[in-house]
Write an enzyme that holds these catalytic residues in place. Structure first.
Site, PDB file in Angstrom:
ATOM      1  N   ASP A   1       2.669   5.313  -6.970  1.00  0.00           N
ATOM      2  CA  ASP A   1       3.920   5.205  -6.234  1.00  0.00           C
ATOM      3  C   ASP A   1       5.143   5.047  -7.123  1.00  0.00           C
ATOM      4  O   ASP A   1       6.270   5.101  -6.635  1.00  0.00           O
ATOM      5  CB  ASP A   1       3.851   4.006  -5.270  1.00  0.00           C
ATOM      6  CG  ASP A   1       2.926   4.301  -4.111  1.00  0.00           C
ATOM      7  OD1 ASP A   1       2.928   5.447  -3.652  1.00  0.00           O
ATOM      8  OD2 ASP A   1       2.191   3.393  -3.691  1.00  0.00           O
TER       9      ASP A   1
ATOM     10  N   HIS B   1      -2.465  -2.504  -9.749  1.00  0.00           N
ATOM     11  CA  HIS B   1      -3.428  -1.924  -8.820  1.00  0.00           C
ATOM     12  C   HIS B   1      -4.673  -2.781  -8.794  1.00  0.00           C
ATOM     13  O   HIS B   1      -5.058  -3.341  -9.819  1.00  0.00           O
ATOM     14  CB  HIS B   1      -3.791  -0.492  -9.270  1.00  0.00           C
ATOM     15  CG  HIS B   1      -4.352   0.330  -8.167  1.00  0.00           C
ATOM     16  ND1 HIS B   1      -5.686   0.302  -7.844  1.00  0.00           N
ATOM     17  CD2 HIS B   1      -3.749   1.180  -7.295  1.00  0.00           C
ATOM     18  CE1 HIS B   1      -5.879   1.108  -6.818  1.00  0.00           C
ATOM     19  NE2 HIS B   1      -4.733   1.650  -6.459  1.00  0.00           N
TER      20      HIS B   1
ATOM     21  N   HIS C   1       0.872  -1.181   0.000  1.00  0.00           N
ATOM     22  CA  HIS C   1       0.000   0.000   0.000  1.00  0.00           C
ATOM     23  C   HIS C   1       0.911   1.234   0.000  1.00  0.00           C
ATOM     24  O   HIS C   1       1.677   1.436  -0.946  1.00  0.00           O
ATOM     25  CB  HIS C   1      -0.922  -0.100   1.222  1.00  0.00           C
ATOM     26  CG  HIS C   1      -2.066   0.866   1.275  1.00  0.00           C
ATOM     27  ND1 HIS C   1      -2.421   1.673   0.230  1.00  0.00           N
ATOM     28  CD2 HIS C   1      -2.941   1.164   2.275  1.00  0.00           C
ATOM     29  CE1 HIS C   1      -3.460   2.417   0.579  1.00  0.00           C
ATOM     30  NE2 HIS C   1      -3.797   2.125   1.826  1.00  0.00           N
TER      31      HIS C   1
HETATM   32  N1  CMC Z   1       4.729  -7.064 -10.413  1.00  0.00           N
HETATM   33  C1  CMC Z   1       4.599  -8.281 -10.957  1.00  0.00           C
HETATM   34  N2  CMC Z   1       3.459  -8.984 -11.017  1.00  0.00           N
HETATM   35  C2  CMC Z   1       2.383  -8.420 -10.469  1.00  0.00           C
HETATM   36  C3  CMC Z   1       2.415  -7.146  -9.866  1.00  0.00           C
HETATM   37  C4  CMC Z   1       3.637  -6.455  -9.858  1.00  0.00           C
HETATM   38  N3  CMC Z   1       3.754  -5.242  -9.308  1.00  0.00           N
HETATM   39  N4  CMC Z   1       1.185  -6.828  -9.398  1.00  0.00           N
HETATM   40  C5  CMC Z   1       0.398  -7.875  -9.690  1.00  0.00           C
HETATM   41  N5  CMC Z   1       1.121  -8.839 -10.346  1.00  0.00           N
HETATM   42  C6  CMC Z   1       0.617 -10.103 -10.888  1.00  0.00           C
HETATM   43  C7  CMC Z   1       0.377 -11.118  -9.783  1.00  0.00           C
HETATM   44  O1  CMC Z   1       1.509 -11.907  -9.554  1.00  0.00           O
HETATM   45  C8  CMC Z   1      -0.786 -11.891 -10.359  1.00  0.00           C
HETATM   46  O2  CMC Z   1      -0.273 -12.759 -11.343  1.00  0.00           O
HETATM   47  P1  CMC Z   1      -0.914 -14.256 -11.548  1.00  0.00           P
HETATM   48  O3  CMC Z   1      -2.320 -13.987 -12.033  1.00  0.00           O
HETATM   49  O4  CMC Z   1      -0.039 -14.911 -12.517  1.00  0.00           O
HETATM   50  O5  CMC Z   1      -0.889 -14.885 -10.177  1.00  0.00           O
HETATM   51  C9  CMC Z   1      -1.616 -10.837 -11.077  1.00  0.00           C
HETATM   52  O6  CMC Z   1      -0.651  -9.831 -11.460  1.00  0.00           O
HETATM   53  C10 CMC Z   1      -2.710 -10.221 -10.222  1.00  0.00           C
HETATM   54  O7  CMC Z   1      -2.132  -9.734  -9.024  1.00  0.00           O
HETATM   55  P2  CMC Z   1      -2.852  -9.707  -7.610  1.00  0.00           P
HETATM   56  O8  CMC Z   1      -1.821  -9.708  -6.535  1.00  0.00           O
HETATM   57  O9  CMC Z   1      -3.908 -10.764  -7.569  1.00  0.00           O
HETATM   58  O10 CMC Z   1      -3.571  -8.293  -7.675  1.00  0.00           O
HETATM   59  P3  CMC Z   1      -4.127  -7.480  -6.443  1.00  0.00           P
HETATM   60  O11 CMC Z   1      -5.247  -6.664  -6.965  1.00  0.00           O
HETATM   61  O12 CMC Z   1      -4.407  -8.370  -5.284  1.00  0.00           O
HETATM   62  O13 CMC Z   1      -2.881  -6.571  -6.027  1.00  0.00           O
HETATM   63  C11 CMC Z   1      -1.393  -4.795  -5.775  1.00  0.00           C
HETATM   64  C12 CMC Z   1      -2.770  -5.229  -6.271  1.00  0.00           C
HETATM   65  C13 CMC Z   1      -1.276  -3.279  -5.858  1.00  0.00           C
HETATM   66  C14 CMC Z   1      -1.211  -5.198  -4.312  1.00  0.00           C
HETATM   67  C15 CMC Z   1      -0.311  -5.489  -6.657  1.00  0.00           C
HETATM   68  O14 CMC Z   1      -0.446  -5.084  -7.994  1.00  0.00           O
HETATM   69  C16 CMC Z   1       1.097  -5.209  -6.165  1.00  0.00           C
HETATM   70  O15 CMC Z   1       1.592  -5.930  -5.288  1.00  0.00           O
HETATM   71  N6  CMC Z   1       1.793  -4.163  -6.716  1.00  0.00           N
HETATM   72  C17 CMC Z   1       3.105  -3.782  -6.229  1.00  0.00           C
HETATM   73  C18 CMC Z   1       2.966  -2.956  -4.965  1.00  0.00           C
HETATM   74  C19 CMC Z   1       2.468  -1.549  -5.264  1.00  0.00           C
HETATM   75  O16 CMC Z   1       2.954  -0.884  -6.169  1.00  0.00           O
HETATM   76  N7  CMC Z   1       1.515  -1.099  -4.440  1.00  0.00           N
HETATM   77  C20 CMC Z   1       0.978   0.269  -4.537  1.00  0.00           C
HETATM   78  C21 CMC Z   1      -0.444   0.301  -4.980  1.00  0.00           C
HETATM   79  S1  CMC Z   1      -0.969   1.948  -5.448  1.00  0.00           S
HETATM   80  C22 CMC Z   1      -0.900   2.867  -4.013  1.00  0.00           C
HETATM   81  C23 CMC Z   1      -1.929   2.469  -3.037  1.00  0.00           C
HETATM   82  O17 CMC Z   1      -3.129   2.648  -3.304  1.00  0.00           O
HETATM   83  O18 CMC Z   1      -1.559   1.986  -1.975  1.00  0.00           O
END
Ligand code: CMC
Length: 444
Positions: free
Chosen positions: A364, A308, A268
């Protein structure tokens, strides 16, 4: 004529149920009458991490994740970032409308006159170790403010709420600046109420021996815009924490501390700090392709600052941040990490792995590069996010309290633990046969 209902046939019993559809949602409670027999508790919706569950009705922020759209109270973020100020946005989020001239002056006056902290807070901050993370200090001191303002627990009283809203928006930068100065071993700087909100924050962070701190106007403006971009983002992890803790009628300082704690995590608000560490680790342009490959295999880290839960398109905030970067770099000099970030983005946006999963830069990805160029150490990045997000948390909290449909937040669970079993005395443990695990659902 088409009806706004959903028919559900329970194949376990052959019975059909008709459930109302309102605003493209069904009420999870309308599933409860779906039962196999009278003893059955009724059907629950299972939704870990709330990926498809609306927890409230909200009029504050609108996001269209597929098209990269973000509005506060109906106003597009692009217009607000260009034309407004952070304190005006705080008013907009909390009151639903942009303030008139008179309202704006009163609002700014009130916030500006709550920036000072009780002297005892200094002692609290001094109690932290020299290397304490400023976000840990912020979480703790936000909660500690609760003890200075015991009347804050009267959360049903609009006047009391109003006062705490002023205090929280006004004092968060002071707490943040004190945390920073403590980690640098520098004396605390008191607020200068003749400066703007962002200008005063820069003063409390960076003033040294000069009698009066003059913030650089370009940096002051950039920081104000960064606060605007972070001001709210509907039901994200920290807003959900604010609402959830606030729903027990805890005072807003404790609720805001919970929200800040949720924000601290690297998925986050901690992501901007993680992005900077990632860019430093990559180190040079030639290492970018290798790093991307490591991300794709899943053995390394994620590409921090990408992806996201809601945006499946370019985060509109990231676009605006990219634009203000140039203005900051004119003052600070170009941050060499920008080239690594641009190359990461270029490769990722063409790569099948990221394209297929609709992973784009989020807010971010570029914010940390700007913060660093402005002189903030990485540990302060999530703290900056928290200052910007405070009006959003408060708006979400107030909306929750005024919403007659809300109660104390209390999700259900699907119990997958042991069936009932009898206590085994210590001397008999190890030999007692364990009953098999059995899936059962808690029924009350
Ligand atoms: N790098 C590589 N792969 C990713 C990433 C990433 N940053 N984000 C998601 N994926 C992949 C993930 O491995 C999954 O792949 P598969 O379907 O093969 O298992 C797929 O994309 C879907 O990901 P998810 O984790 O199910 O998606 P989510 O909606 O639960 O997570 C998130 C959203 C923001 C936590 C995630 O994209 C992430 O960890 N990003 C990196 C951390 C980040 O930049 N966070 C800041 C978010 S914006 C500021 C805020 O609002 O806090």
């Amino acid at each position: 004529m088409a009806k706004n209902t959903l028919s559900i046939t329970d194949n376990r019993t052959g019975k059909t149920y008709e459930v109302a559809v309102t605003d493209d949602t069904i009420k999870a409670l309308d599933l409860r009458p779906i039962k196999v027999n009278d003893a059955d508790f009724g059907l629950l919706a299972y939704d870990p991490a709330f990926t498809n569950t609306a927890s409230c009705r909200s009029a504050i922020t609108f996001i269209d994740g597929d098209n990269g759209v973000l509005w506060y109270r109906g106003y597009p973020i692009e217009q607000l970032a260009e034309k407004s100020t952070f304190l005006e946005i705080a008013h907009l989020l909390l009151h639903g409308e942009l303030p008139t001239q008179a309202e704006c002056e009163q609002w700014i006056y009130e916030i500006t006159h709550h920036t000072f902290l009780h002297e005892n807070v200094k002692k609290l901050v001094e109690g932290f170790r020299y290397d304490a993370h400023p976000m840990g200090m912020l979480v703790s001191t936000l909660a500690a403010l609760s003890t200075f303002y015991p009347e804050a627990k009267e959360v049903r009283d609009p006047e009391v709420r109003r006062k705490q809203i002023f205090r929280l928006i006004a004092k968060t930068p002071t707490l943040a600046a004190f945390a920073y100065r403590h980690s640098r071993g520098l004396p605390f700087i008191q607020p200068d109420n003749d400066l703007s909100y962002a200008g005063n924050f820069l003063n409390m962070l960076f003033r040294m021996s000069e009698p009066r701190y003059e913030p650089n106007p370009a940096l002051e403006k950039a920081l104000d815009v960064l606060f605007i971009l972070h001001a709210d983002h509907e039901q994200n992890c920290s807003a959900n924490a604010m609402r959830s803790v606030g729903s027990s009628l805890a005072d807003p300082y404790c609720s805001a501390a919970a929200a800040a704690a949720a924000l601290y995590g690297p998925l986050h608000g901690g992501a901007n700090e993680a992005v900077l560490r990632m860019l430093n680790e990559i180190g040079s342009l030639k290492n970018v392709p290798k790093f991307i490959e490591k991300v794709k295999t899943g053995e390394g880290t994620r590409l921090m600052g990408f992806g996201h839960r809601i945006y499946k398109n370019y985060d509109p905030r990231a676009k605006i941040i990219k634009q203000i970067a140039d203005r900051v770099f004119e003052v600070s000099g170009r941050n060499p990490l920008l080239d690594i970030a641009l190359e990461l983005e270029r490769i990722a946006l063409q790569d099948d792995y990221f394209v297929k999963r609709k992973l784009y830069p989020n807010v971010d990805f570029y914010s940390g590069i700007i913060y660093q160029a402005m002189g903030f150490p990485v540990e302060m990045f999530p703290v900056l996010f928290a200052i910007g997000r405070m009006p959003g948390w408060l708006a979400q909290w107030q909306e929750m309290l005024l919403d007659a449909e809300q109660k104390i937040a209390r999700p259900r669970q699907v119990y997958i633990g042991h069936a009932r079993r009898d206590y085994v005395p210590l001397e008999k443990r190890g030999s007692a046969p364990q009953p098999e695990r059995k899936t059962a659902r808690a029924a009350t």
